[in-house]
Structures are given as C-alpha cells and as structure tokens.
Write a protein that holds these residues in place. Structure first.
Motif, PDB file in Angstrom:
ATOM      1  N   ALA A 148       0.830  -1.202   0.000  1.00  0.00           N
ATOM      2  CA  ALA A 148       0.000   0.000   0.000  1.00  0.00           C
ATOM      3  C   ALA A 148       0.867   1.256   0.000  1.00  0.00           C
ATOM      4  O   ALA A 148       0.585   2.234  -0.713  1.00  0.00           O
ATOM      5  CB  ALA A 148      -0.927  -0.015   1.212  1.00  0.00           C
ATOM      6  N   TRP A 149       1.923   1.235   0.807  1.00  0.00           N
ATOM      7  CA  TRP A 149       2.813   2.406   0.861  1.00  0.00           C
ATOM      8  C   TRP A 149       3.460   2.668  -0.498  1.00  0.00           C
ATOM      9  O   TRP A 149       3.464   3.800  -0.987  1.00  0.00           O
ATOM     10  CB  TRP A 149       3.894   2.195   1.921  1.00  0.00           C
ATOM     11  CG  TRP A 149       4.942   3.264   1.865  1.00  0.00           C
ATOM     12  CD1 TRP A 149       6.164   3.191   1.255  1.00  0.00           C
ATOM     13  CD2 TRP A 149       4.840   4.589   2.391  1.00  0.00           C
ATOM     14  NE1 TRP A 149       6.845   4.380   1.373  1.00  0.00           N
ATOM     15  CE2 TRP A 149       6.057   5.264   2.064  1.00  0.00           C
ATOM     16  CE3 TRP A 149       3.857   5.283   3.100  1.00  0.00           C
ATOM     17  CZ2 TRP A 149       6.295   6.587   2.443  1.00  0.00           C
ATOM     18  CZ3 TRP A 149       4.104   6.599   3.477  1.00  0.00           C
ATOM     19  CH2 TRP A 149       5.297   7.237   3.154  1.00  0.00           C
ATOM     20  N   ASN A 150       3.978   1.640  -1.086  1.00  0.00           N
ATOM     21  CA  ASN A 150       4.661   1.822  -2.379  1.00  0.00           C
ATOM     22  C   ASN A 150       3.701   2.357  -3.439  1.00  0.00           C
ATOM     23  O   ASN A 150       4.064   3.222  -4.245  1.00  0.00           O
ATOM     24  CB  ASN A 150       5.266   0.506  -2.840  1.00  0.00           C
ATOM     25  CG  ASN A 150       6.496   0.123  -2.017  1.00  0.00           C
ATOM     26  OD1 ASN A 150       7.054   0.959  -1.303  1.00  0.00           O
ATOM     27  ND2 ASN A 150       6.916  -1.132  -2.116  1.00  0.00           N
ATOM     28  N   HIS A 151       2.482   1.827  -3.473  1.00  0.00           N
ATOM     29  CA  HIS A 151       1.503   2.309  -4.451  1.00  0.00           C
ATOM     30  C   HIS A 151       1.203   3.778  -4.225  1.00  0.00           C
ATOM     31  O   HIS A 151       1.227   4.584  -5.177  1.00  0.00           O
ATOM     32  CB  HIS A 151       0.213   1.505  -4.365  1.00  0.00           C
ATOM     33  CG  HIS A 151      -0.925   2.130  -5.107  1.00  0.00           C
ATOM     34  ND1 HIS A 151      -1.014   2.144  -6.481  1.00  0.00           N
ATOM     35  CD2 HIS A 151      -2.020   2.810  -4.652  1.00  0.00           C
ATOM     36  CE1 HIS A 151      -2.103   2.790  -6.854  1.00  0.00           C
ATOM     37  NE2 HIS A 151      -2.745   3.203  -5.765  1.00  0.00           N
ATOM     38  N   CYS A 152       0.896   4.135  -2.988  1.00  0.00           N
ATOM     39  CA  CYS A 152       0.498   5.515  -2.707  1.00  0.00           C
ATOM     40  C   CYS A 152       1.660   6.483  -2.917  1.00  0.00           C
ATOM     41  O   CYS A 152       1.463   7.622  -3.369  1.00  0.00           O
ATOM     42  CB  CYS A 152      -0.038   5.614  -1.278  1.00  0.00           C
ATOM     43  SG  CYS A 152      -1.626   4.759  -1.064  1.00  0.00           S
ATOM     44  N   SER A 206      -2.642   4.038   7.778  1.00  0.00           N
ATOM     45  CA  SER A 206      -2.430   2.926   6.848  1.00  0.00           C
ATOM     46  C   SER A 206      -3.735   2.333   6.346  1.00  0.00           C
ATOM     47  O   SER A 206      -3.779   1.761   5.245  1.00  0.00           O
ATOM     48  CB  SER A 206      -1.577   1.846   7.517  1.00  0.00           C
ATOM     49  OG  SER A 206      -0.262   2.316   7.742  1.00  0.00           O
ATOM     50  N   VAL A 207      -4.820   2.447   7.125  1.00  0.00           N
ATOM     51  CA  VAL A 207      -6.120   1.989   6.618  1.00  0.00           C
ATOM     52  C   VAL A 207      -6.473   2.775   5.358  1.00  0.00           C
ATOM     53  O   VAL A 207      -6.917   2.205   4.347  1.00  0.00           O
ATOM     54  CB  VAL A 207      -7.228   2.143   7.674  1.00  0.00           C
ATOM     55  CG1 VAL A 207      -8.590   1.766   7.071  1.00  0.00           C
ATOM     56  CG2 VAL A 207      -6.950   1.275   8.888  1.00  0.00           C
ATOM     57  N   PHE A 208      -6.280   4.083   5.387  1.00  0.00           N
ATOM     58  CA  PHE A 208      -6.527   4.897   4.195  1.00  0.00           C
ATOM     59  C   PHE A 208      -5.662   4.416   3.027  1.00  0.00           C
ATOM     60  O   PHE A 208      -6.143   4.252   1.901  1.00  0.00           O
ATOM     61  CB  PHE A 208      -6.219   6.370   4.475  1.00  0.00           C
ATOM     62  CG  PHE A 208      -7.340   7.128   5.107  1.00  0.00           C
ATOM     63  CD1 PHE A 208      -8.407   7.584   4.346  1.00  0.00           C
ATOM     64  CD2 PHE A 208      -7.343   7.389   6.464  1.00  0.00           C
ATOM     65  CE1 PHE A 208      -9.452   8.297   4.922  1.00  0.00           C
ATOM     66  CE2 PHE A 208      -8.370   8.094   7.055  1.00  0.00           C
ATOM     67  CZ  PHE A 208      -9.427   8.557   6.292  1.00  0.00           C
ATOM     68  N   LEU A 209      -4.388   4.194   3.294  1.00  0.00           N
ATOM     69  CA  LEU A 209      -3.475   3.813   2.211  1.00  0.00           C
ATOM     70  C   LEU A 209      -3.850   2.451   1.629  1.00  0.00           C
ATOM     71  O   LEU A 209      -3.803   2.254   0.407  1.00  0.00           O
ATOM     72  CB  LEU A 209      -2.035   3.785   2.727  1.00  0.00           C
ATOM     73  CG  LEU A 209      -1.504   5.087   3.347  1.00  0.00           C
ATOM     74  CD1 LEU A 209      -0.018   4.951   3.648  1.00  0.00           C
ATOM     75  CD2 LEU A 209      -1.772   6.280   2.438  1.00  0.00           C
ATOM     76  N   ILE A 210      -4.219   1.527   2.500  1.00  0.00           N
ATOM     77  CA  ILE A 210      -4.620   0.201   2.013  1.00  0.00           C
ATOM     78  C   ILE A 210      -5.894   0.305   1.187  1.00  0.00           C
ATOM     79  O   ILE A 210      -6.024  -0.337   0.131  1.00  0.00           O
ATOM     80  CB  ILE A 210      -4.789  -0.772   3.195  1.00  0.00           C
ATOM     81  CG1 ILE A 210      -3.431  -1.054   3.841  1.00  0.00           C
ATOM     82  CG2 ILE A 210      -5.437  -2.078   2.740  1.00  0.00           C
ATOM     83  CD1 ILE A 210      -3.513  -1.792   5.168  1.00  0.00           C
ATOM     84  N   HIS A 211      -6.840   1.116   1.647  1.00  0.00           N
ATOM     85  CA  HIS A 211      -8.071   1.305   0.867  1.00  0.00           C
ATOM     86  C   HIS A 211      -7.746   1.881  -0.516  1.00  0.00           C
ATOM     87  O   HIS A 211      -8.311   1.445  -1.530  1.00  0.00           O
ATOM     88  CB  HIS A 211      -9.034   2.237   1.602  1.00  0.00           C
ATOM     89  CG  HIS A 211      -9.830   1.575   2.692  1.00  0.00           C
ATOM     90  ND1 HIS A 211     -10.177   0.249   2.655  1.00  0.00           N
ATOM     91  CD2 HIS A 211     -10.387   2.074   3.830  1.00  0.00           C
ATOM     92  CE1 HIS A 211     -10.893  -0.049   3.733  1.00  0.00           C
ATOM     93  NE2 HIS A 211     -11.032   1.038   4.463  1.00  0.00           N
ATOM     94  N   MET A 212      -6.850   2.844  -0.580  1.00  0.00           N
ATOM     95  CA  MET A 212      -6.517   3.448  -1.869  1.00  0.00           C
ATOM     96  C   MET A 212      -5.839   2.429  -2.783  1.00  0.00           C
ATOM     97  O   MET A 212      -6.076   2.412  -4.001  1.00  0.00           O
ATOM     98  CB  MET A 212      -5.606   4.663  -1.653  1.00  0.00           C
ATOM     99  CG  MET A 212      -6.248   5.791  -0.853  1.00  0.00           C
ATOM    100  SD  MET A 212      -7.751   6.464  -1.609  1.00  0.00           S
ATOM    101  CE  MET A 212      -7.054   7.383  -2.963  1.00  0.00           C
ATOM    102  N   TRP A 213      -5.011   1.592  -2.219  1.00  0.00           N
ATOM    103  CA  TRP A 213      -4.354   0.528  -2.987  1.00  0.00           C
ATOM    104  C   TRP A 213      -5.382  -0.490  -3.464  1.00  0.00           C
ATOM    105  O   TRP A 213      -5.365  -0.913  -4.633  1.00  0.00           O
ATOM    106  CB  TRP A 213      -3.305  -0.133  -2.098  1.00  0.00           C
ATOM    107  CG  TRP A 213      -2.425  -1.146  -2.779  1.00  0.00           C
ATOM    108  CD1 TRP A 213      -1.882  -1.063  -4.021  1.00  0.00           C
ATOM    109  CD2 TRP A 213      -1.973  -2.381  -2.224  1.00  0.00           C
ATOM    110  NE1 TRP A 213      -1.110  -2.176  -4.292  1.00  0.00           N
ATOM    111  CE2 TRP A 213      -1.138  -2.999  -3.195  1.00  0.00           C
ATOM    112  CE3 TRP A 213      -2.159  -3.025  -1.003  1.00  0.00           C
ATOM    113  CZ2 TRP A 213      -0.527  -4.229  -2.985  1.00  0.00           C
ATOM    114  CZ3 TRP A 213      -1.539  -4.248  -0.782  1.00  0.00           C
ATOM    115  CH2 TRP A 213      -0.740  -4.843  -1.762  1.00  0.00           C
ATOM    116  N   ASP A 214      -6.307  -0.861  -2.568  1.00  0.00           N
ATOM    117  CA  ASP A 214      -7.369  -1.804  -2.941  1.00  0.00           C
ATOM    118  C   ASP A 214      -8.227  -1.255  -4.074  1.00  0.00           C
ATOM    119  O   ASP A 214      -8.599  -1.977  -5.013  1.00  0.00           O
ATOM    120  CB  ASP A 214      -8.268  -2.090  -1.734  1.00  0.00           C
ATOM    121  CG  ASP A 214      -7.587  -2.949  -0.677  1.00  0.00           C
ATOM    122  OD1 ASP A 214      -6.590  -3.613  -1.004  1.00  0.00           O
ATOM    123  OD2 ASP A 214      -8.068  -2.948   0.473  1.00  0.00           O
TER     124      ASP A 214
END
Length: 741
Positions: A627-631, A668-676
């Motif tokens: 998720a971090w890498n994507h965002c 990180s919940v936000f970042l994971i959601h954006m990656w998803d």
C-alpha cells in the motif's frame, strides 16, 4: 410422530427396490417426499420404465394407463405392485391392510375413503384405482382439511375434482381447505372447459381466448347454473364469505360489492370481466388505469405532465441504484438531482423504494435487513424525504413459503430493528408477491404492501389473495406520453392507504466529511454497540481482547482529527476507515497479541520476519509495504523511500509502526483502501479489478468492495464484508449528521 405402518412401508421399499431405484429412505415412520419418490420409482420399475425419476410424469401416467387402466383385487399384477399401493395408502394416512400384497377389504376401504375425500368417488365408484388417482396417491397433497383449512375451499376443491378429473390435462388437486398454485390453475382449466375448449387447447393460462370467453359469461343476481358455481368458487378461493352455490343471489352480490371496493373496482355487485379477472389472476384486468406508477426513469417536467394527463398521482422511485456494468446499467433508476422538486412542482407525490440485487433467498438475512434499514434511512435523508414517509423494501424474487420463513421474515426483523434504532422516523413498507407481503405484515414488520402482482407466475402470487393492507397493486407495464414526455412505467392501482409525499426537505448535497459533532458521539457509540451485539459480539468483549467502548474510542473518537484530515485528502468517506479499523480491533484476541510479541522476539533474535496482522487495524507487513509503495508512486504520500517487498527489515519496520502507533495504523487503513481501489497494483492473489477512483458518493456495491478487499478475497472476507456494510451505514449516519449541521 412416527407411524409403524409407514415404517414398514419404508422398510419394504428399501429391501425390495433400494438397489434397483438408486435410493433408500430413512426408516423413521414419518411420511415425506423421500418415501413418495422411492415409491414412484418402484412403480416405474414395475411398469418397465428404464429411466427412473422422482416425478410421476407423463411417461409414468401413460404407461400405467396403457397397461392398467383400472386396478382392483381381480387384476393386481403382483404382490409387490399391491404393496406399493398399500405403502402409499399408509403414507397418506389411509388403511392399507397388512402390507401383505393383497388388495383385501382393508385396502378397498382405504381406497374408497381416499376417493371420497378427493371428491372423485362419483367418477370412479367403489375401490377401483385409476391412473390419475394413483398419481395423486404418490404425492404429499392432503385430501382432508389440514392446518385450519376452510371447509368452503375444500368443497370447491372436491367439486372441481368431481367434475373435471376425466379431462386430459386436469389432475386431482388437494382437498385440504387451502388455495394454492395447483388449485388456481385448475380453476382456470375448469373455466376453459366450460367455455368449450378442447383437451390439449385448455391449458390453465389466462390468455386472450379465456378472457374473451369470460366477457360473455358475466354473472349478476338471478344467474344460475355452472357459471354461478364457478364464480362463487372463485370468490371462495379469494377468501370471500359467499356460499358455494349454483345461484347468484342478492347476498352474494353484496359480498361482491365489498370485494370490488377492496380491490379498487367499481362496486356494481355484478360478476363483470374486471371482477372475474381480479379473482382468477393476480394482475386482474390489465386495461385498468391506476392512479400510481413506479419507474426507473427520471421524472422530467414533460414526463410529469404526461403522467398527470394519464391520471397518475403517485410515483414510486428508487432511493439507490446498484452499480451494474453496461449494457445493463440503469443510469436513472435512482432519484436524480432536482427530480423530487420537479415531482412536487407538478402536483405529483412520490413513494420511495429501496432495492439492491436481492434476487434469491440467500441475500435476505437479519444482518442484511439491518444493513438495508440503515442504508435506506441514510438515502431517504439524502434525498429529502420527511419524517413519516413509508419506504418500501423490495423482495423481488419468486420466494417460496419456506424462503419467507427462513430468510425474508428475519430480514424484515432486521429492517424493523434498524428503523427503530434510528428513532422510527420512517415507516416500513414491503414490495413483493402477495404471500410475502401478507406474511411480513402478519409478523408485524411492515405497515403497508406494494404488491408485485404483475409477476403472476410467482409462487407467492398464484393462489394467494390480495393482502389486506395493500397500498399499491402493480398490474402492467405500459408507455405513456409522447416525444419528450414519453415514459415507460409499471402502472399500479392505488388503494389510498399511502399517499406518498408531496413536499420534500432540501436534499443533502455531497459534502466532505468534518469532525464528528460532539453531541452525536454517545448515540453513535450506542448504535454501533447494539449492531455488533445483534451479530453476536457482546459489548464487554466476550473472549476477545477489547471491549466495545475501547474499540470505539480508539478507532473513532481519539483520532477523529486525523481521520477527518485524511478523508478530505483522499476523498474517501471517514466511515470506511472507521468501519475497517473498528471491526478489526473488535476481532483482536489474546492469541493475536501473543503472535505479535513472538514476531518482535523473532526479529530481534534472528533478523527474520514472520508476518502476521498487527495493531488496532490488524495489518500485515506485506500489505503495508504494498500500500505504501503504491500511494508513494501515485503522489498520495511523501516521505520515506519505496520499501523493498522482499526485505524483512522493510516489512518489519512498516509492521512495527502499526503495532506501536494507533495513528500510524489508521493512516495505513486509508493507504490500504486506496491501494485496494486501484486493484492492488502490481496485483496479488486477490486479482480484483480497479474500481472507480476514490469518491464520496460510492454506491452500495463499491462500498462493499472497499470493505471486502481490506480483509482479502474468498471466505470469510465475502460474508464478513456484508456484516461490515451494516456497521458502515451506522458510522455514515452520524458522519452525515455532523457534516450537514
């Protein structure tokens, strides 16, 4: 209660036919479809039929009629053949003798009693067994009154059997005192026979020929003979208190007037075509023009004018619209911006409908009902529906009576509980077949019915009377208006029980989230706790690590400033993050915390990383890195460099950050959601496609996908996301209140 003779029948069919018919039955002494299927297959074996079936169909009947048009003590083919008959009699509750393979006086008495109860003794005197009676013997229909059956209906059933059994396509119907699909079809066959239709032409369908014939056989006071019997039979099958008689008198005319008033017809007291139609088929006379409609098309000023000219006063429109791929997408199914103001300006009134997919029983559960209830409330408020509006929740599939019991009623209990928790600002209506509407109302879960009578083939419509609380009766699809005013509608008869709404509050526009209003936090905490309790999660935490109050405080209240800031930054609803984080924290168990501690010890000892979900939002190191890498690559975050997904150190660092810091975990919940939402590029085992970019007006399916993807793919993520949906709508309710104050 077990019956010894039924047990013997089960033992007989198992021992003599089990290996030959491909099945055995439990020898429990209880009648049921399995033993009837087994006996049917045993009969097919005796008839020399090679392709066996549970169904006593056309082949079985024709073979039986060709070989044994009449069976009695003088021509019984074999002992086993007779034992099949005896066994079936036991299972029907009649005397079958001693299961000795002899068509003895006991069997004969049982057969005579069976045919008397069926009403066919006049057509087939004595104890002879004819093929159509044999067919009826091998099913689960009852020929005596059961479950408080109506004596009047039973008389009609016996009369129909007695008069029409010898016709080609007429078969013995139950005589149990209850109307049903088979009884309703047999009633139509009877009318077709009396109209002079030949065997093979008469089909039990309310077609043009049948309708034309009925128009020439209207009844009125003084009418006598078969048509008077048929009309009174149709009235009785619709639960109307008339005598089953061959003369139509003034008393019957009074009851007809009451029925006509009830179904929305002119109260003439005569059995005219429209009255016949309302008695025989759920949609009735489709040439009627109702004062209501529902539609999947925006009401424009031109269309509103066309509806008014057609005599329409009430319009049903949908609160939400499922996201359906092209070309099946219905872009105007949900109420459109400014549409309700157009409706009000034209002098029309609107009643709201809430429907998602819901095309089979599995979509209807208590939990799904709670979700639907709160989602409908949120949507109704968004559109500006005032307190006191009735929302019709849809059951748009062919629900069997067993489906109503197992799924639909719990679903509506969930809706009712959600509406109650919201303060009962809206009333509950039900849209569906007659039986669904009636049973939901009797259970106390609805206040009025919108009846899908146009779906006449639904099991819940065929043979059931119009619900007593009907508000709208959907009978036909037609197009009204021309040019810009042309609109396709489902035309509905209106009873006057629900006048919809003629004025509306200003709609809630799509706004960014704000901090929670302090005055709603306690109510929000209470509602979230009640919802979780309804799913089996006690507020004291039970065997899990954290109580409700602590999870709510950590994932909703303590970091509200951060969650609000990130919601505005990423254009993603706070409720999505609150839901994901709260749900995960409620599921933390002591074994999880033990695993986290072991991970830390292992890394500090060996430098290796054993991944496991950690922190209040239960996030894995591999997921956090992805998720971090994507965002970072999308410019959604700034800071540390791209993490190496193969590096134990990098994964552990991300993991430890979520372990140590609630703020880090929530970010990180936000970042994971954006990656998803982006489909987890470069992809993983989920293989879910990219969604529409993050936005504040996601529809139900998109919300579900965001919640589901956070947990993973397959089970339990699929089913748990449905539970999270209900939690989301409660979270969203209070966020919406806060941003609209």
């Amino acid at each position: 209660m077990a019956d010894e003779m039924v047990r013997r029948a089960q033992s007989f069919v198992n021992s003599f036919y089990g290996s030959r018919i491909g099945m055995t039955v439990e020898e429990n002494g209880k009648t049921g479809w399995p033993v009837m299927y087994a006996l049917t297959r045993a009969l097919q074996v005796e008839l020399g039929i090679s392709s066996l079936s549970n169904t006593f169909g056309a082949t079985t009947l024709s073979q039986l009629a060709a070989k044994y048009p009449v069976l009695n003590g003088g021509n019984m083919p074999s002992e086993n053949f007779c034992k099949i008959i005896q066994s079936a009699l036991y299972c029907k509750g009649y005397d079958g003798g001693s299961l000795d393979g002899v068509y003895n006086p006991g069997v004969q008495a049982g057969m005579t009693k069976l045919k008397t109860d069926m009403g066919v003794i006049g057509l087939s005197p004595g104890s002879d067994l004819i093929p159509k009676v044999f067919k009826a013997l091998l099913n689960m229909d009852a020929y005596v009154s059961v479950n408080s059956g109506s004596n009047a209906i039973r008389s009609v059933q016996q009369w129909l059997n007695s008069r029409y059994l010898n016709r080609q396509d007429y078969f013995v119907i139950p005589c149990d005192g209850h109307n049903s699909r088979d009884v309703a079809k047999s009633m139509l066959l009877a009318i077709q026979y009396e109209l002079g239709m030949a065997d093979g032409v008469a089909n039990g369908v309310f077609g043009n020929g049948t309708q034309a014939g009925i128009k020439s056989h209207q009844v009125s006071p003084g009418t006598s003979g078969t048509w008077a019997y048929l009309f009174s039979a149709a009235m009785i099958l619709n639960d109307q208190p008339v005598a089953f008689a061959g003369t139509f008198d003034s008393t019957a005319a009074g009851v007809v007037r009451d029925f006509q008033s009830f179904v929305g017809l002119p109260a003439t007291g005569n059995g005219d075509f429209s009255t016949w139609a309302s008695l025989l088929i759920s949609y009735g006379d489709q040439t009627r023009k109702g004062a209501a409609c529902d539609c999947i098309t925006r009401i424009t000023p031109a269309r509103a004018a066309a509806l008014k000219a057609e005599g329409i006063a009430y319009v049903g429109r949908y609160l939400t619209n499922p996201l359906v791929p092209l070309p099946n997408n219905l872009p105007e199914k949900a109420i459109q911006e400014g549409e309700l103001q157009t409706v009000a300006a034209a002098g029309l009134r609107c009643f709201p409908i809430y429907q998602t997919y819901g095309r089979d029983a599995s979509n209807f559960t208590y939990m799904a009902g709670r979700t639907a209830g709160q989602a409908a409330v949120n949507a109704a408020l968004d559109h500006g529906f005032k307190t006191g509006t009735r929302i019709y929740f849809a059951v748009d599939f062919d629900a069997m009576d067993s489906d109503v019991t197992s799924n639909v009623l719990p679903h509506f209990k969930g809706i009712q509980d959600a509406i109650a928790d919201d303060g009962n600002r809206y009333l509950i209506g039900v849209y569906g077949p007659r039986n669904v509407c009636t049973r939901v109302a009797k259970a106390g879960h609805s206040t009025a019915s919108f009846v899908s009578d146009m779906s006449y083939g639904f099991s819940g419509n065929y043979g059931y009377p119009l619900p007593t609380d009907w508000a709208y009766d959907q009978i036909v699809t037609r197009t009204v208006g021309t040019g810009a005013g042309s609109i396709n509608i489902d035309n509905n008869i209106a009873s006057g029980r629900d006048a919809g709404q003629g004025s509306f509050d200003p709609p809630r526009i799509v706004k960014p989230d704000v901090r929670l209003d302090p005055t709603v936090i306690e109510a929000m905490k209470t509602d979230v706790g009640k919802y979780m309790e309804s799913l089996g999660y006690p507020n004291d935490g039970g065997t899990r690590s954290y109580q409700h109050w602590k999870c709510f405080q950590s994932t909703v209240v303590d970091h509200d400033d951060l969650i609000t800031e990130l919601s505005n930054k990423y254009n993603l609803r706070k409720a999505l993050v609150q839901t994901s984080a709260y749900w995960e924290m409620r599921h933390i168990e002591p074994v999880d915390q033990t695993a986290w501690e072991a991970t830390i010890v292992w890394f500090n000892t060996t430098g290796g990383f054993k991944d496991t979900s950690t922190g209040i939002a239960k996030q894995r190191g591999q997921t956090l890195v992805g998720a971090w890498n994507h965002c970072l690559g999308q410019g959604l975050v700034t800071g540390r460099a791209i993490a190496d997904p193969d590096s134990d150190q990098d994964k552990y660092n991300a993991w430890k950050s979520s372990y140590d810091s609630e703020a880090s975990a929530l970010t990180s919940v936000f970042l994971i959601h954006m990656w998803d939402i982006a489909g987890k590029p470069p992809g993983d085992a989920d293989k879910s496609p990219a969604m529409r970019t993050a936005r504040l007006d996601y529809v139900d399916e998109e919300i579900y996908e965001v919640l589901r993807r956070y947990q993973g793919f397959g089970e339990p993520a699929l089913s748990e996301a449905k539970k999270r949906m209900g939690l989301y709508y409660i979270m969203e309710k209070y966020n919406a209140i806060s941003r609209n104050r």
